[in-house]
Design an enzyme around this catalytic site. Structure first.
Site, mmCIF file in Angstrom:
data_model
loop_
_atom_site.group_PDB
_atom_site.id
_atom_site.type_symbol
_atom_site.label_atom_id
_atom_site.label_comp_id
_atom_site.label_asym_id
_atom_site.label_seq_id
_atom_site.Cartn_x
_atom_site.Cartn_y
_atom_site.Cartn_z
ATOM 1 N N ASP A 1 69.972 -4.993 -60.931
ATOM 2 C CA ASP A 1 70.281 -6.071 -59.973
ATOM 3 C C ASP A 1 71.674 -6.650 -60.228
ATOM 4 O O ASP A 1 72.188 -6.601 -61.345
ATOM 5 C CB ASP A 1 69.206 -7.171 -60.102
ATOM 6 N N ASN B 1 64.229 -3.813 -49.275
ATOM 7 C CA ASN B 1 65.679 -3.737 -49.057
ATOM 8 C C ASN B 1 66.039 -3.296 -47.631
ATOM 9 O O ASN B 1 67.191 -3.394 -47.213
ATOM 10 C CB ASN B 1 66.350 -2.816 -50.091
HETATM 11 C C1 IPE Z 1 65.287 -5.561 -56.518
HETATM 12 O O1 IPE Z 1 66.449 -6.288 -56.301
HETATM 13 C C2 IPE Z 1 65.404 -4.203 -55.939
HETATM 14 C C3 IPE Z 1 66.348 -3.311 -56.604
HETATM 15 C C4 IPE Z 1 67.050 -3.571 -57.665
HETATM 16 C C5 IPE Z 1 66.465 -2.015 -56.000
HETATM 17 P P1 IPE Z 1 66.620 -7.277 -55.062
HETATM 18 O O2 IPE Z 1 67.981 -7.848 -55.186
HETATM 19 O O3 IPE Z 1 66.307 -6.569 -53.808
HETATM 20 O O4 IPE Z 1 65.500 -8.347 -55.334
HETATM 21 P P2 IPE Z 1 65.351 -9.860 -54.851
HETATM 22 O O5 IPE Z 1 65.522 -9.864 -53.358
HETATM 23 O O6 IPE Z 1 66.425 -10.634 -55.530
HETATM 24 O O7 IPE Z 1 63.983 -10.270 -55.311
HETATM 25 C C1 IPE Z 2 71.172 -4.373 -56.748
HETATM 26 O O1 IPE Z 2 72.180 -5.279 -56.478
HETATM 27 C C2 IPE Z 2 71.190 -3.168 -55.850
HETATM 28 C C3 IPE Z 2 70.087 -3.127 -54.875
HETATM 29 C C4 IPE Z 2 69.150 -4.023 -54.735
HETATM 30 C C5 IPE Z 2 70.039 -1.975 -54.006
HETATM 31 P P1 IPE Z 2 72.084 -6.326 -55.289
HETATM 32 O O2 IPE Z 2 72.627 -5.689 -54.049
HETATM 33 O O3 IPE Z 2 70.709 -6.853 -55.150
HETATM 34 O O4 IPE Z 2 73.071 -7.438 -55.800
HETATM 35 P P2 IPE Z 2 72.883 -9.016 -55.686
HETATM 36 O O5 IPE Z 2 71.519 -9.349 -56.196
HETATM 37 O O6 IPE Z 2 73.043 -9.364 -54.230
HETATM 38 O O7 IPE Z 2 73.976 -9.581 -56.532
HETATM 39 MG MG MG Z 3 69.708 -8.440 -55.890
#
Ligand code: IPE
Ligand code: IPE
Ligand code: MG
Length: 246
Positions: free
Chosen positions: A21, A69
């Site tokens: 994340d 996502n």
């Molecule tokens: C979890 O991260 C999913 C992945 C890392 C693929 P998200 O960024 O989607 O999760 P939330 O929305 O903060 O819970």
């Molecule tokens: C993780 O990084 C990647 C995926 C969830 C695919 P994020 O895209 O969730 O990054 P933040 O949480 O917005 O910083």
């Molecule tokens: Mg995230």
């Protein structure tokens, strides 16, 4: 790697799962577009696969795209899919050369045919490898995975092949996409968020969680080693009492 198994610390995690994340926040802190964060996230994944295998991890599971996502803007989804295509396309030969076995878990029915073919190609190519298993959770959601297992078991009950009382926790585990993969010992989530976000709900019943503040693109050997060290200082009781040997 396998030779070192016996000499390894008993508390060494065989299975490490990571919620990768913070790509977006990493980019924002640098005044870069989110896509730049995802790109560096792929570099972090390459690094981590190498380092985890070197350290002697047997299973590394990474959360790369969740069922939820899909609620992101279409342009970001497209970019994430193209990164997966590129990662798999460019790295599969190297991973195969390093003896890594690849498994990809998650829903496939709503993925395009070319992605499903790519997934199957990687799994088939590397299935007989004996090194670390890299499990990529792509288009994965634990509740959906559990619902799918319940549907299959209910169908067997309906057809008279299974009695309701035969539905044990082992049978449920066998009907999940992680069949034959041991439960994670250690789960790491980067970027400071402290939640599972629909990741491996069943499998994490007794997993140790370590939350690190680093964003995923900044993840490296030092951060992984620190998380493993924290894991090694935990006392896993599984509902029992503190072990008498410690
Ligand atoms: C979890 O991260 C999913 C992945 C890392 C693929 P998200 O960024 O989607 O999760 P939330 O929305 O903060 O819970
Ligand atoms: C993780 O990084 C990647 C995926 C969830 C695919 P994020 O895209 O969730 O990054 P933040 O949480 O917005 O910083
Ligand atoms: Mg995230």
């Amino acid at each position: 790697m396998t030779d070192s198994t016996d000499s390894r610390d008993k508390q060494f995690p065989k299975h490490v799962a990571i919620i990768m994340d913070g790509n977006g926040r990493w980019a924002r802190e640098r005044f870069l577009p989110r896509a730049a964060g995802h790109k560096q996230g792929v570099e972090a994944l390459r690094r981590t696969v190498r380092v985890a295998a070197e350290l002697g991890v047997d299973f590394l599971t990474v959360y790369s795209f969740s069922s939820e996502n899909w609620s992101r803007p279409e342009s970001e989804i497209k970019h994430l899919f193209s990164l997966l295509r590129r990662f798999v396309g460019q790295d599969v030969a190297d991973l195969h050369g390093s003896g890594i076995r690849i498994r990809i878990i998650g829903e496939r029915s709503n993925l395009s045919k070319d992605i499903v073919e790519l997934i199957e190609y990687c799994e088939d190519l590397t299935q007989d490898n004996s090194g670390m298993t890299l499990v990529i959770a792509f288009n994965y959601g634990a509740r959906q995975e559990l619902a799918g297992a319940v549907q299959r078991l209910a169908q067997e009950v309906k057809e008279g092949k299974l009695a309701p009382a035969d539905i044990t926790d082992d049978l449920i585990a066998e009907n999940l996409s992680t069949k034959n993969i041991p439960d994670p010992d250690l789960l790491i989530r980067t970027s400071g968020e402290q939640r599972l976000s629909n990741f491996l709900l069943w499998q994490c019943a007794y997993t140790e969680f370590v939350f690190v503040s680093e964003h995923w693109p900044a993840f490296d050997k030092t951060v992984l080693a620190r998380a493993i060290e924290e894991f090694q200082n935990r006392d896993r009781r599984y509902g029992g009492l503190i072990s008498a040997t410690s």
